[in-house]
Design an enzyme around this catalytic site. Sequence first.
Site, PDB file in Angstrom:
ATOM      1  NE  ARG A  19       6.064  -0.415  -4.579  1.00 37.64           N
ATOM      2  CZ  ARG A  19       6.688  -0.430  -5.769  1.00 37.64           C
ATOM      3  NH1 ARG A  19       7.531   0.526  -6.103  1.00 37.64           N
ATOM      4  NH2 ARG A  19       6.429  -1.399  -6.630  1.00 37.64           N
TER       5      ARG A  19
ATOM      6  CB  CYS B 161       3.614  -6.453  -3.996  1.00 36.74           C
ATOM      7  SG  CYS B 161       3.857  -7.001  -5.688  1.00 36.74           S
TER       8      CYS B 161
HETATM    9  P1  FAD Z   1      -4.211   3.807   0.764  1.00 38.57           P
HETATM   10  O1  FAD Z   1      -3.950   2.363   0.592  1.00 38.57           O
HETATM   11  O2  FAD Z   1      -5.586   4.266   1.019  1.00 38.57           O
HETATM   12  O3  FAD Z   1      -3.267   4.367   1.919  1.00 38.57           O
HETATM   13  C1  FAD Z   1      -1.895   4.036   1.940  1.00 38.57           C
HETATM   14  C2  FAD Z   1      -1.161   5.035   2.848  1.00 38.57           C
HETATM   15  O4  FAD Z   1      -1.225   6.344   2.266  1.00 38.57           O
HETATM   16  C3  FAD Z   1      -1.796   5.175   4.239  1.00 38.57           C
HETATM   17  O5  FAD Z   1      -0.740   5.475   5.126  1.00 38.57           O
HETATM   18  C4  FAD Z   1      -2.670   6.396   4.102  1.00 38.57           C
HETATM   19  O6  FAD Z   1      -2.905   7.042   5.332  1.00 38.57           O
HETATM   20  C5  FAD Z   1      -1.792   7.250   3.211  1.00 38.57           C
HETATM   21  N1  FAD Z   1      -2.535   8.263   2.463  1.00 38.57           N
HETATM   22  C6  FAD Z   1      -3.540   8.102   1.575  1.00 38.57           C
HETATM   23  N2  FAD Z   1      -3.932   9.287   1.085  1.00 38.57           N
HETATM   24  C7  FAD Z   1      -3.159  10.227   1.689  1.00 38.57           C
HETATM   25  C8  FAD Z   1      -3.084  11.644   1.632  1.00 38.57           C
HETATM   26  N3  FAD Z   1      -3.888  12.368   0.838  1.00 38.57           N
HETATM   27  N4  FAD Z   1      -2.177  12.267   2.402  1.00 38.57           N
HETATM   28  C9  FAD Z   1      -1.359  11.575   3.230  1.00 38.57           C
HETATM   29  N5  FAD Z   1      -1.375  10.241   3.325  1.00 38.57           N
HETATM   30  C10 FAD Z   1      -2.270   9.580   2.572  1.00 38.57           C
HETATM   31  N6  FAD Z   1       1.889  -0.183  -5.645  1.00 38.57           N
HETATM   32  C11 FAD Z   1       3.015   0.134  -6.316  1.00 38.57           C
HETATM   33  O7  FAD Z   1       3.844   0.895  -5.811  1.00 38.57           O
HETATM   34  N7  FAD Z   1       3.249  -0.375  -7.556  1.00 38.57           N
HETATM   35  C12 FAD Z   1       2.379  -1.186  -8.184  1.00 38.57           C
HETATM   36  O8  FAD Z   1       2.637  -1.604  -9.298  1.00 38.57           O
HETATM   37  C13 FAD Z   1       1.157  -1.518  -7.500  1.00 38.57           C
HETATM   38  N8  FAD Z   1       0.249  -2.321  -8.081  1.00 38.57           N
HETATM   39  C14 FAD Z   1      -0.907  -2.616  -7.426  1.00 38.57           C
HETATM   40  C15 FAD Z   1      -1.857  -3.422  -8.052  1.00 38.57           C
HETATM   41  C16 FAD Z   1      -3.047  -3.744  -7.407  1.00 38.57           C
HETATM   42  C17 FAD Z   1      -4.062  -4.619  -8.114  1.00 38.57           C
HETATM   43  C18 FAD Z   1      -3.312  -3.216  -6.110  1.00 38.57           C
HETATM   44  C19 FAD Z   1      -4.600  -3.516  -5.420  1.00 38.57           C
HETATM   45  C20 FAD Z   1      -2.366  -2.414  -5.481  1.00 38.57           C
HETATM   46  C21 FAD Z   1      -1.159  -2.114  -6.118  1.00 38.57           C
HETATM   47  N9  FAD Z   1      -0.178  -1.325  -5.523  1.00 38.57           N
HETATM   48  C22 FAD Z   1       0.959  -0.990  -6.204  1.00 38.57           C
HETATM   49  C23 FAD Z   1      -0.342  -0.859  -4.121  1.00 38.57           C
HETATM   50  C24 FAD Z   1      -1.059   0.487  -3.956  1.00 38.57           C
HETATM   51  O9  FAD Z   1      -1.841   0.800  -5.104  1.00 38.57           O
HETATM   52  C25 FAD Z   1      -0.086   1.636  -3.695  1.00 38.57           C
HETATM   53  O10 FAD Z   1       0.649   1.431  -2.500  1.00 38.57           O
HETATM   54  C26 FAD Z   1      -0.772   2.998  -3.594  1.00 38.57           C
HETATM   55  O11 FAD Z   1       0.203   4.000  -3.491  1.00 38.57           O
HETATM   56  C27 FAD Z   1      -1.757   3.114  -2.425  1.00 38.57           C
HETATM   57  O12 FAD Z   1      -2.519   4.291  -2.635  1.00 38.57           O
HETATM   58  P2  FAD Z   1      -3.965   4.480  -2.015  1.00 38.57           P
HETATM   59  O13 FAD Z   1      -4.474   5.805  -2.466  1.00 38.57           O
HETATM   60  O14 FAD Z   1      -4.803   3.315  -2.286  1.00 38.57           O
HETATM   61  O15 FAD Z   1      -3.592   4.601  -0.486  1.00 38.57           O
HETATM   62  N1  EPU Z   2       8.137 -14.269 -10.515  1.00 37.85           N
HETATM   63  C1  EPU Z   2       8.030 -15.609 -10.332  1.00 37.85           C
HETATM   64  N2  EPU Z   2       6.950 -16.086  -9.652  1.00 37.85           N
HETATM   65  C2  EPU Z   2       5.991 -15.277  -9.125  1.00 37.85           C
HETATM   66  C3  EPU Z   2       6.120 -13.890  -9.298  1.00 37.85           C
HETATM   67  C4  EPU Z   2       7.205 -13.399 -10.010  1.00 37.85           C
HETATM   68  O1  EPU Z   2       8.879 -16.367 -10.779  1.00 37.85           O
HETATM   69  O2  EPU Z   2       5.053 -15.791  -8.507  1.00 37.85           O
HETATM   70  C5  EPU Z   2       9.258 -13.753 -11.312  1.00 37.85           C
HETATM   71  C6  EPU Z   2       8.791 -13.119 -12.625  1.00 37.85           C
HETATM   72  O3  EPU Z   2       8.657 -14.091 -13.621  1.00 37.85           O
HETATM   73  C7  EPU Z   2       9.879 -12.102 -12.907  1.00 37.85           C
HETATM   74  C8  EPU Z   2      10.358 -11.670 -11.517  1.00 37.85           C
HETATM   75  O4  EPU Z   2       9.913 -12.697 -10.624  1.00 37.85           O
HETATM   76  O5  EPU Z   2      10.945 -12.706 -13.580  1.00 37.85           O
HETATM   77  C9  EPU Z   2       9.803 -10.313 -11.107  1.00 37.85           C
HETATM   78  O6  EPU Z   2       8.369 -10.348 -11.118  1.00 37.85           O
HETATM   79  P1  EPU Z   2       7.472  -9.110 -11.529  1.00 37.85           P
HETATM   80  O7  EPU Z   2       7.923  -8.603 -12.879  1.00 37.85           O
HETATM   81  O8  EPU Z   2       6.067  -9.454 -11.351  1.00 37.85           O
HETATM   82  O9  EPU Z   2       7.917  -7.974 -10.530  1.00 37.85           O
HETATM   83  P2  EPU Z   2       7.884  -7.973  -8.972  1.00 37.85           P
HETATM   84  O10 EPU Z   2       9.244  -7.610  -8.529  1.00 37.85           O
HETATM   85  O11 EPU Z   2       7.274  -9.170  -8.391  1.00 37.85           O
HETATM   86  C10 EPU Z   2       7.391  -5.391  -8.826  1.00 37.85           C
HETATM   87  C11 EPU Z   2       6.563  -4.556  -7.891  1.00 37.85           C
HETATM   88  C12 EPU Z   2       5.133  -4.443  -8.380  1.00 37.85           C
HETATM   89  C13 EPU Z   2       5.120  -3.869  -9.789  1.00 37.85           C
HETATM   90  C14 EPU Z   2       5.951  -4.779 -10.704  1.00 37.85           C
HETATM   91  C15 EPU Z   2       6.052  -4.246 -12.122  1.00 37.85           C
HETATM   92  C16 EPU Z   2       7.317  -4.741  -5.576  1.00 37.85           C
HETATM   93  C17 EPU Z   2       7.122  -5.420  -4.264  1.00 37.85           C
HETATM   94  N3  EPU Z   2       6.538  -5.167  -6.568  1.00 37.85           N
HETATM   95  O12 EPU Z   2       6.886  -6.720  -8.718  1.00 37.85           O
HETATM   96  O13 EPU Z   2       4.477  -3.522  -7.513  1.00 37.85           O
HETATM   97  O14 EPU Z   2       3.804  -3.778 -10.289  1.00 37.85           O
HETATM   98  O15 EPU Z   2       7.297  -4.883 -10.159  1.00 37.85           O
HETATM   99  O16 EPU Z   2       6.993  -3.254 -12.205  1.00 37.85           O
HETATM  100  O17 EPU Z   2       8.130  -3.836  -5.687  1.00 37.85           O
HETATM  101  C18 EPU Z   2       3.234  -3.329  -5.479  1.00 37.85           C
HETATM  102  O18 EPU Z   2       4.197  -2.676  -5.049  1.00 37.85           O
HETATM  103  O19 EPU Z   2       2.175  -3.497  -4.819  1.00 37.85           O
HETATM  104  C19 EPU Z   2       3.325  -3.909  -6.814  1.00 37.85           C
HETATM  105  C20 EPU Z   2       2.393  -4.680  -7.343  1.00 37.85           C
END
Ligand code: FAD
Ligand code: EPU
Length: 265
Positions: free
Chosen positions: A149, A196
């Site tokens: 990340r 997250c």
């Molecule tokens: P923003 O939130 O708008 O910005 C984030 C950063 O990127 C800021 O520093 C911004 O200045 C910079 N930035 C944006 N665009 C540019 C650009 N063109 N050039 C340079 N810098 C830039 N993240 C995960 O890693 N894994 C997940 O599974 C995941 N699941 C999610 C689920 C949900 C429901 C939500 C709401 C979020 C989730 N996220 C997840 C978090 C998020 O989607 C990621 O961190 C994503 O990379 C943010 O991208 P964004 O375009 O929304 O950036």
């Molecule tokens: N768990 C619990 N309770 C909870 C949440 C999770 O017990 O409230 C347990 C789950 O049952 C599972 C384990 O914890 O056994 C891991 O949970 P999960 O699979 O949801 O993965 P996570 O580690 O919580 C990460 C990323 C997510 C990504 C998922 C799927 C981070 C901080 N989070 O979540 O990324 O979508 O894996 O790969 O790295 C994000 O970065 O914003 C994000 C949503």
Amino acid sequence: MRVERVLLKDYTTLGVGGPAELWTVETQEDLLKATEAPYRVLGNGSNLLVMDEGVPERVLRLAGEFATYDLKGWVGAGVLLPLLVQETARQGFSGLEGLLGIPAQVGGAVKMNAGTRFGEVADALEAVEIFHEGRFHVYLPQELGFGYRQSRLPPGGIVTRVRLKLKERPLEEIRRRMAEVDAARKGQPKRKSAGCAFKNPPGHSAGRLIDERGLKGLRVGDAMVSLEHGNFIVNLGKATAKDVVELLKRIQEELPLELEWEVWP
Ligand code: FAD
Ligand code: EPU
């Protein structure tokens, strides 16, 4: 180019954040002009906690020529990742399936090296074009310091386009992988959030740790620790940044977790 006063809560997935001047950048000429004064770049606002006071700098948003794509050539940083994931699959290209469900723009996904346990953005990149110091530069992914990340972009660098590393694969195989990634996300809430809130400590899930501490459902105003997943803070409707900050503080009093979100300003 459009310049308007907006409330950033309308441009973030958490639905929180005060006023700013939004510059919608559509051409290279726009980009040169927009970066003449201090700025921040907004992607899809899905990893941001913006304070209620808003931000003083210009907030740039990529559109127009930065939001077009050619899967075999350059892909604009303003393209939505979910669209790209579906479109690559539809055209029989594999490489982005692990990013299914991440509501980012391509530029924000690169900056955060967004990913899941099935893969991260850095794995899918061949080259990244970055605008900084008034010019466009092309980097190889290994030059951008990608980690869990995180990335190390040049200071003030704006990702403008990327080239993707994709392989032609049978559609059925791609769909099967996407179904697997989708299933792994089933426990994540549908309400407004910014994904997250905290990074996973090595070898642990922050969500599980929060859950085990009994913090699910903890609430300040309309900000609440999701009942479905402990690492998601959801906005029940009218949450303010102040509510969210207080809630984060209460969680961090119990557990030494590092914030994944970026806080503006
Ligand atoms: P923003 O939130 O708008 O910005 C984030 C950063 O990127 C800021 O520093 C911004 O200045 C910079 N930035 C944006 N665009 C540019 C650009 N063109 N050039 C340079 N810098 C830039 N993240 C995960 O890693 N894994 C997940 O599974 C995941 N699941 C999610 C689920 C949900 C429901 C939500 C709401 C979020 C989730 N996220 C997840 C978090 C998020 O989607 C990621 O961190 C994503 O990379 C943010 O991208 P964004 O375009 O929304 O950036
Ligand atoms: N768990 C619990 N309770 C909870 C949440 C999770 O017990 O409230 C347990 C789950 O049952 C599972 C384990 O914890 O056994 C891991 O949970 P999960 O699979 O949801 O993965 P996570 O580690 O919580 C990460 C990323 C997510 C990504 C998922 C799927 C981070 C901080 N989070 O979540 O990324 O979508 O894996 O790969 O790295 C994000 O970065 O914003 C994000 C949503």
